[in-house]
Design an enzyme around this catalytic site. Structure first.
Site, PDB file in Angstrom:
ATOM      1  N   GLY A 234      40.993  25.387  37.814  1.00 10.90           N
ATOM      2  CA  GLY A 234      40.105  24.772  38.795  1.00 10.90           C
ATOM      3  C   GLY A 234      38.835  24.221  38.191  1.00 10.90           C
ATOM      4  O   GLY A 234      38.297  23.210  38.663  1.00 10.90           O
TER       5      GLY A 234
ATOM      6  N   THR B 136      48.408  29.646  42.657  1.00 10.68           N
ATOM      7  CA  THR B 136      47.872  28.940  43.825  1.00 10.68           C
ATOM      8  C   THR B 136      49.036  28.296  44.574  1.00 10.68           C
ATOM      9  O   THR B 136      50.108  28.124  44.016  1.00 10.68           O
ATOM     10  CB  THR B 136      46.859  27.846  43.407  1.00 10.68           C
ATOM     11  OG1 THR B 136      45.890  28.402  42.545  1.00 10.68           O
ATOM     12  CG2 THR B 136      46.180  27.172  44.581  1.00 10.68           C
TER      13      THR B 136
ATOM     14  N   THR C 138      46.961  22.686  41.563  1.00 12.33           N
ATOM     15  CA  THR C 138      46.957  24.065  41.072  1.00 12.33           C
ATOM     16  C   THR C 138      46.565  24.002  39.596  1.00 12.33           C
ATOM     17  O   THR C 138      46.553  22.935  38.997  1.00 12.33           O
ATOM     18  CB  THR C 138      48.342  24.738  41.199  1.00 12.33           C
ATOM     19  OG1 THR C 138      49.283  24.019  40.390  1.00 12.33           O
ATOM     20  CG2 THR C 138      48.828  24.767  42.643  1.00 12.33           C
ATOM     21  N   GLY C 139      46.269  25.159  39.023  1.00 13.86           N
ATOM     22  CA  GLY C 139      45.907  25.181  37.607  1.00 13.86           C
ATOM     23  C   GLY C 139      44.418  25.444  37.428  1.00 13.86           C
ATOM     24  O   GLY C 139      43.764  25.973  38.337  1.00 13.86           O
TER      25      GLY C 139
ATOM     26  N   ARG D  39      32.997  33.624  41.719  1.00 14.52           N
ATOM     27  CA  ARG D  39      33.503  32.366  41.153  1.00 14.52           C
ATOM     28  C   ARG D  39      34.343  31.632  42.223  1.00 14.52           C
ATOM     29  O   ARG D  39      35.180  32.214  42.895  1.00 14.52           O
ATOM     30  CB  ARG D  39      34.363  32.666  39.932  1.00 14.52           C
ATOM     31  CG  ARG D  39      35.052  31.441  39.314  1.00 14.52           C
ATOM     32  CD  ARG D  39      36.465  31.235  39.816  1.00 14.52           C
ATOM     33  NE  ARG D  39      37.172  30.174  39.093  1.00 14.52           N
ATOM     34  CZ  ARG D  39      38.349  29.673  39.452  1.00 14.52           C
ATOM     35  NH1 ARG D  39      38.961  30.135  40.526  1.00 14.52           N
ATOM     36  NH2 ARG D  39      38.923  28.730  38.752  1.00 14.52           N
TER      37      ARG D  39
ATOM     38  N   SER E 105      49.385  35.241  42.898  1.00 14.20           N
ATOM     39  CA  SER E 105      48.417  34.141  42.773  1.00 14.20           C
ATOM     40  C   SER E 105      47.754  33.804  44.097  1.00 14.20           C
ATOM     41  O   SER E 105      46.835  32.992  44.133  1.00 14.20           O
ATOM     42  CB  SER E 105      49.126  32.896  42.242  1.00 14.20           C
ATOM     43  OG  SER E 105      50.004  32.372  43.203  1.00 14.20           O
TER      44      SER E 105
ATOM     45  N   THR F 271      44.577  30.262  47.524  1.00 15.33           N
ATOM     46  CA  THR F 271      44.689  30.933  46.230  1.00 15.33           C
ATOM     47  C   THR F 271      43.847  32.202  46.173  1.00 15.33           C
ATOM     48  O   THR F 271      42.887  32.344  46.937  1.00 15.33           O
ATOM     49  CB  THR F 271      44.204  29.986  45.102  1.00 15.33           C
ATOM     50  OG1 THR F 271      44.471  30.584  43.836  1.00 15.33           O
ATOM     51  CG2 THR F 271      42.710  29.707  45.188  1.00 15.33           C
TER      52      THR F 271
HETATM   53  N1  GLY Z   1      43.243  26.054  41.016  1.00 16.05           N
HETATM   54  C1  GLY Z   1      42.948  27.345  41.472  1.00 16.05           C
HETATM   55  C2  GLY Z   1      41.747  27.918  40.865  1.00 16.05           C
HETATM   56  O1  GLY Z   1      41.343  27.521  39.788  1.00 16.05           O
HETATM   57  O2  GLY Z   1      41.168  28.808  41.456  1.00 16.05           O
END
Ligand code: GLY
Length: 359
Positions: A262, A208, A259-260, A236, A88, A226
């Site tokens: 984004g 992340t 995290t999670g 992106r 990650s 991340t």
């Molecule tokens: N939270 C990390 C991402 O969505 O890239």
């Protein structure tokens, strides 16, 4: 009290400056006047996402030896960036849809009120170090893509192939099964449900690492780093390098990071929101939970909701305050975080949550 300032004026000024009294050892300045110095003992703390057991332990070891919180948390997350088995972050991170690893990172340094970030940077294993250099050695806050790579190389970073055999095989497997499983969406509206299969069929939680620390001087800093969402459209950028979204620090209040998914956090800028909730007196866990609730309420597109109108994705937040309190929360149960309050080994804690997973 100097300059005729009585105790009541002092407390008012301290409160206006947003500073909890009696904590840390930093000066309190209101309207340009030095009005007091915090002297009570600081309770150092380092918090991170659950993949940061080693990172938080390393950061705390450095903090106990007198390190600045930012140096400590960046050294901590470098362990995870360097780890080929964490797919990650950094080396071994899962690539974009073209098989190229693109990384995002941000740092914020409480005592100097500065921040730095890089986004969609390729071939550099430690984007957190580059983000810190953006803060320290440029007049900018965010540098992206090719420019970020050139900036890093100007400072001596070496380009590396960040794909490991394992992350390349995972990408190839995804590519071979591609069909509807990508991030390109046909025209759709708020009611459309059966699109965005990629979100459902693949485990998109990239991990992340966010890591925030309070050091012995009572200063707060944080970092998020991340490789972003696996199989993303090239270029992106997630929430991690966006100050206010994936990370926010206010030296008089605390720090928060995420995290999670984004995309959801970018629409709510939750880290700054969590810091503001803490400024208003909420504890770290409650403030994180309030941010989860806000994201849930803001999610309107049916393709992102389950049959009970709850988000079909997860976002996790981690926060500390200047009192050394800490907490984490997620939209869905089952998330955890790592924390260290001065011990040789960090511990794992359960995040508070909005919704309980049925399995
Ligand atoms: N939270 C990390 C991402 O969505 O890239």
């Amino acid at each position: 009290m100097n300059d005729g300032m009585n105790r009541r004026d002092f407390l008012k000024a301290a409160s206006l400056a947003g500073v909890a009294t009696g904590i840390g050892a930093q000066s309190i300045v209101a309207e340009g006047l030095l009005v007091g110095t915090k002297t009570a003992a600081v309770k150092p703390v380092v918090i991170s996402s659950a993949n940061g057991l080693a990172a938080t332990a390393k950061a705390m070891e450095m903090i106990k030896n007198g390190a600045d919180a930012l140096d400590a948390v960046v050294a901590g997350v470098n362990i995870v960036e360097d780890d080929p088995n964490d797919n990650s972050v950094g080396y071994g991170g899962l690539p974009n849809e073209e098989g190229v690893v693109e990384l995002d990172s941000s740092v914020m340094h409480g005592p100097s009120g500065r921040g730095g970030a890089v986004a969609a940077i390729r071939n550099i294993k430690n984007p957190s170090k580059v983000a810190k250099l953006v803060m320290e050695r440029s007049d900018h806050v965010l540098i992206v893509g090719e420019g970020a790579l050139r900036f890093a190389k100007s400072h001596g970073f070496k380009e590396e192939d960040l794909l490991t055999d394992e992350s390349r095989k995972l990408w190839l497997e995804w590519k071979e099964k591609l069909s509807t499983e990508d991030d390109w969406l046909p025209p759709h509206d708020i009611e459309s449900k059966d699109i965005g299969e990629n979100l459902k069929k693949w485990l998109r939680v990239t991990g992340t690492i966010n890591c925030n620390g309070l050091d012995l001087k009572g200063n707060v800093s944080g970092v998020t780093t991340t490789s972003g969402l696996a199989w993303k459209i090239p270029g992106r950028v997630g929430d991690s390098p966006i100050l206010g979204a994936g990370l926010y620090v206010d030296n008089s209040v605390g720090a928060a990071g995420s995290t999670g998914r984004g995309e959801a956090n970018l629409l709510s800028c939750s880290s700054v929101m969590i810091v503001e909730y803490m400024r208003q007196g909420k504890g770290p866990e409650e403030a994180c939970l309030m941010a989860c609730k806000r994201i849930s309420e803001q999610t309107k597109m049916k393709r992102l909701l389950d049959d009970n109108n709850r988000p079909n994705f997860n976002v996790n937040f981690y926060a500390i305050n200047v009192k050394g309190e800490f907490g984490g929360a997620s939209i869905w149960s089952g998330s955890r975080y790592a924390v260290n309050t001065g011990e040789a080994q960090s511990r794992i804690m359960e995040c508070a949550y909005l919704y309980k997973r049925s399995r």
